[in-house]
Design a protein around this motif. Structure first.
Motif, PDB file in Angstrom:
ATOM      1  N   LEU A 152       7.267   9.122  -3.822  1.00 16.17           N
ATOM      2  CA  LEU A 152       6.957   8.655  -5.175  1.00 16.17           C
ATOM      3  C   LEU A 152       5.712   7.770  -5.153  1.00 16.17           C
ATOM      4  N   LEU A 153       4.751   8.112  -5.966  1.00 21.21           N
ATOM      5  CA  LEU A 153       3.561   7.269  -6.145  1.00 21.21           C
ATOM      6  C   LEU A 153       3.507   6.823  -7.598  1.00 21.21           C
ATOM      7  N   ILE A 154       2.996   5.614  -7.784  1.00 17.92           N
ATOM      8  CA  ILE A 154       2.900   5.052  -9.130  1.00 17.92           C
ATOM      9  C   ILE A 154       1.426   4.821  -9.436  1.00 17.92           C
ATOM     10  N   THR A 155       0.998   5.149 -10.650  1.00 14.39           N
ATOM     11  CA  THR A 155      -0.332   4.724 -11.081  1.00 14.39           C
ATOM     12  C   THR A 155      -0.191   3.994 -12.413  1.00 14.39           C
ATOM     13  N   PHE A 156      -1.201   3.192 -12.711  1.00 14.15           N
ATOM     14  CA  PHE A 156      -1.198   2.407 -13.938  1.00 14.15           C
ATOM     15  C   PHE A 156      -2.435   2.775 -14.739  1.00 14.15           C
ATOM     16  N   ALA A 157      -2.273   2.865 -16.035  1.00 18.02           N
ATOM     17  CA  ALA A 157      -3.407   3.273 -16.860  1.00 18.02           C
ATOM     18  C   ALA A 157      -3.346   2.626 -18.238  1.00 18.02           C
ATOM     19  N   ILE A 158      -4.514   2.466 -18.815  1.00 22.21           N
ATOM     20  CA  ILE A 158      -4.602   1.994 -20.199  1.00 22.21           C
ATOM     21  C   ILE A 158      -4.241   3.178 -21.103  1.00 22.21           C
ATOM     22  N   TYR A 159      -3.363   2.924 -22.040  1.00 19.84           N
ATOM     23  CA  TYR A 159      -2.933   3.991 -22.948  1.00 19.84           C
ATOM     24  C   TYR A 159      -3.958   4.122 -24.069  1.00 19.84           C
ATOM     25  N   GLU A 160      -4.938   4.999 -23.831  1.00 18.38           N
ATOM     26  CA  GLU A 160      -6.065   5.103 -24.766  1.00 18.38           C
ATOM     27  C   GLU A 160      -5.670   5.760 -26.085  1.00 18.38           C
ATOM     28  N   SER A 161      -4.713   6.666 -26.024  1.00 17.98           N
ATOM     29  CA  SER A 161      -4.369   7.394 -27.251  1.00 17.98           C
ATOM     30  C   SER A 161      -3.112   6.825 -27.899  1.00 17.98           C
ATOM     31  N   MET A 162      -2.904   5.545 -27.685  1.00 21.44           N
ATOM     32  CA  MET A 162      -1.745   4.905 -28.289  1.00 21.44           C
ATOM     33  C   MET A 162      -1.799   5.072 -29.808  1.00 21.44           C
ATOM     34  N   TRP A 204       4.730   9.751 -10.085  1.00 21.39           N
ATOM     35  CA  TRP A 204       4.360  11.039  -9.478  1.00 21.39           C
ATOM     36  C   TRP A 204       5.260  11.267  -8.274  1.00 21.39           C
ATOM     37  N   PHE A 205       6.085  12.276  -8.339  1.00 18.99           N
ATOM     38  CA  PHE A 205       6.924  12.573  -7.181  1.00 18.99           C
ATOM     39  C   PHE A 205       6.495  13.906  -6.586  1.00 18.99           C
ATOM     40  N   ASN A 206       6.101  13.875  -5.307  1.00 17.02           N
ATOM     41  CA  ASN A 206       5.614  15.091  -4.626  1.00 17.02           C
ATOM     42  C   ASN A 206       4.404  15.679  -5.310  1.00 17.02           C
ATOM     43  N   LYS A 207       3.607  14.830  -5.894  1.00 22.78           N
ATOM     44  CA  LYS A 207       2.448  15.282  -6.657  1.00 22.78           C
ATOM     45  C   LYS A 207       1.292  14.349  -6.377  1.00 22.78           C
ATOM     46  N   VAL A 208       0.097  14.903  -6.349  1.00 23.03           N
ATOM     47  CA  VAL A 208      -1.081  14.065  -6.145  1.00 23.03           C
ATOM     48  C   VAL A 208      -1.522  13.519  -7.507  1.00 23.03           C
ATOM     49  N   PRO A 209      -1.586  12.208  -7.647  1.00 24.59           N
ATOM     50  CA  PRO A 209      -1.975  11.650  -8.940  1.00 24.59           C
ATOM     51  C   PRO A 209      -3.385  12.065  -9.343  1.00 24.59           C
ATOM     52  N   ALA A 210      -3.561  12.359 -10.601  1.00 26.06           N
ATOM     53  CA  ALA A 210      -4.891  12.654 -11.121  1.00 26.06           C
ATOM     54  C   ALA A 210      -5.744  11.394 -11.005  1.00 26.06           C
ATOM     55  N   VAL A 211      -6.956  11.555 -10.489  1.00 23.21           N
ATOM     56  CA  VAL A 211      -7.829  10.404 -10.198  1.00 23.21           C
ATOM     57  C   VAL A 211      -8.044   9.517 -11.428  1.00 23.21           C
ATOM     58  N   GLU A 212      -8.210  10.142 -12.596  1.00 30.19           N
ATOM     59  CA  GLU A 212      -8.519   9.355 -13.795  1.00 30.19           C
ATOM     60  C   GLU A 212      -7.326   8.532 -14.280  1.00 30.19           C
ATOM     61  N   LEU A 213      -6.166   8.787 -13.681  1.00 38.17           N
ATOM     62  CA  LEU A 213      -4.978   8.044 -14.115  1.00 38.17           C
ATOM     63  C   LEU A 213      -4.686   6.829 -13.248  1.00 38.17           C
ATOM     64  N   GLY A 214      -5.635   6.445 -12.397  1.00 41.58           N
ATOM     65  CA  GLY A 214      -5.477   5.213 -11.607  1.00 41.58           C
ATOM     66  C   GLY A 214      -5.236   5.506 -10.141  1.00 41.58           C
ATOM     67  N   SER A 215      -5.426   4.471  -9.306  1.00 44.14           N
ATOM     68  CA  SER A 215      -5.222   4.689  -7.872  1.00 44.14           C
ATOM     69  C   SER A 215      -3.747   4.512  -7.527  1.00 44.14           C
ATOM     70  N   PRO A 216      -3.258   5.313  -6.570  1.00 43.48           N
ATOM     71  CA  PRO A 216      -1.825   5.314  -6.288  1.00 43.48           C
ATOM     72  C   PRO A 216      -1.308   4.024  -5.651  1.00 43.48           C
ATOM     73  N   PHE A 217      -0.132   3.624  -6.087  1.00 44.31           N
ATOM     74  CA  PHE A 217       0.555   2.458  -5.546  1.00 44.31           C
ATOM     75  C   PHE A 217       1.847   2.930  -4.898  1.00 44.31           C
ATOM     76  N   SER A 218       2.041   2.531  -3.630  1.00 40.23           N
ATOM     77  CA  SER A 218       3.272   2.943  -2.939  1.00 40.23           C
ATOM     78  C   SER A 218       3.938   1.740  -2.290  1.00 40.23           C
ATOM     79  N   GLY A 219       3.703   0.568  -2.850  1.00 39.26           N
ATOM     80  CA  GLY A 219       4.375  -0.623  -2.348  1.00 39.26           C
ATOM     81  C   GLY A 219       3.554  -1.430  -1.362  1.00 39.26           C
ATOM     82  N   LYS A 220       2.343  -0.985  -1.096  1.00 37.66           N
ATOM     83  CA  LYS A 220       1.496  -1.720  -0.163  1.00 37.66           C
ATOM     84  C   LYS A 220       0.608  -2.693  -0.939  1.00 37.66           C
TER      85      LYS A 220
END
Ligand SMILES: [Zn+2]
Length: 235
Positions: A152-162, A204-220
């Motif tokens: 599982l990878l986490i990314t953070f993004a600004i919700y532009e189309s809110m 993102w589980f078993n998936k490569v995060p899309a670059v524009e959606l932020g850099s991946p966080f895995s607890g490090k």
């Protein structure tokens, strides 16, 4: 139902959106008419949330008391600290698009980031179960300290189309998506996201995060780039 983390009987409900998020953003309920919080889900149905204890922001019983309290307390606390930092620094984060974890907590950053990641693992497992999926064993093993990492990878993004026309504050639970194996129909991967006002957390589980959606966080520890989230047109 069994607790998906430890296997004991599940007798408590985990919040889909944390009560503390709701209180931080919207204050304590009951919310006045015309100022009720809206939850939007995959079918674009809106549910009005009249208080921070509403069942619309809770899962069915899916965790045991121990996992939902003592075990997850440090994870929940890390998440609260993180969200407080995020929401307090909205304008700066929208400008720099970077989070340094050492700015969020000043000591023991590595324990903090592990706890924060554990919170997201828990949240994601609960969401899978809600959608009739079996949380992969590696998620519970990680939370039980039997495994060092997960897919599982986490990314953070600004919700532009809110949605901007909403008079009330909004939390949005985006649909759980994923691919299945052609023959066996076994799930191959998952994607999910939650928006709390302008801040979107993407799973993102078993998936490569899309670059524009932020850099991946895995607890490090370290720095993460905040990406840009735009909702796709309904397909
Ligand atoms: Zn449990």
């Amino acid at each position: 139902m069994k607790c998906w983390i430890c296997g004991n009987p599940a007798d408590t409900r985990e919040h889909i959106i944390k009560q503390s998020d709701i209180r931080r953003l919207f204050g304590r309920g009951p919310y006045q008419k015309g100022n009720r919080l809206k939850r939007m889900d995959q079918n674009q149905t809106r549910k009005l949330i009249q208080s921070e204890d509403s069942v619309h922001i809770k899962y069915p019983k899916n965790l045991c008391k121990h996992c939902n309290s003592a075990r997850s307390q440090p994870w929940d606390k890390a998440y609260d600290e993180f969200m407080e930092y995020i929401l307090r620094n909205e304008s700066e984060l929208k400008r720099t698009r970077k989070v340094g974890f050492k700015d969020v907590v000043h000591s023991d950053t590595s324990r903090f980031t592990t706890s924060l990641y554990s919170y997201f693992v828990k949240a994601f497992g609960c969401q899978l179960q809600e959608n009739g999926q079996t949380p992969p064993l590696e998620l519970s093993e990680f939370l039980l300290d039997k495994g060092d990492n997960t897919n599982l990878l986490i990314t953070f993004a600004i919700y532009e189309s809110m949605p901007k026309n909403s008079a009330s504050p909004m939390v949005q639970i985006h649909p759980l998506e994923g691919d299945v194996e052609n023959v066996t129909k076994k799930p191959l991967n998952y994607n999910w996201a939650v928006s709390i006002e302008w801040f979107t957390i993407i799973f993102w589980f078993n998936k490569v995060p899309a670059v524009e959606l932020g850099s991946p966080f895995s607890g490090k520890t370290g720095n993460i780039d905040i990406g840009s989230y735009k909702e796709r047109e309904n397909s």
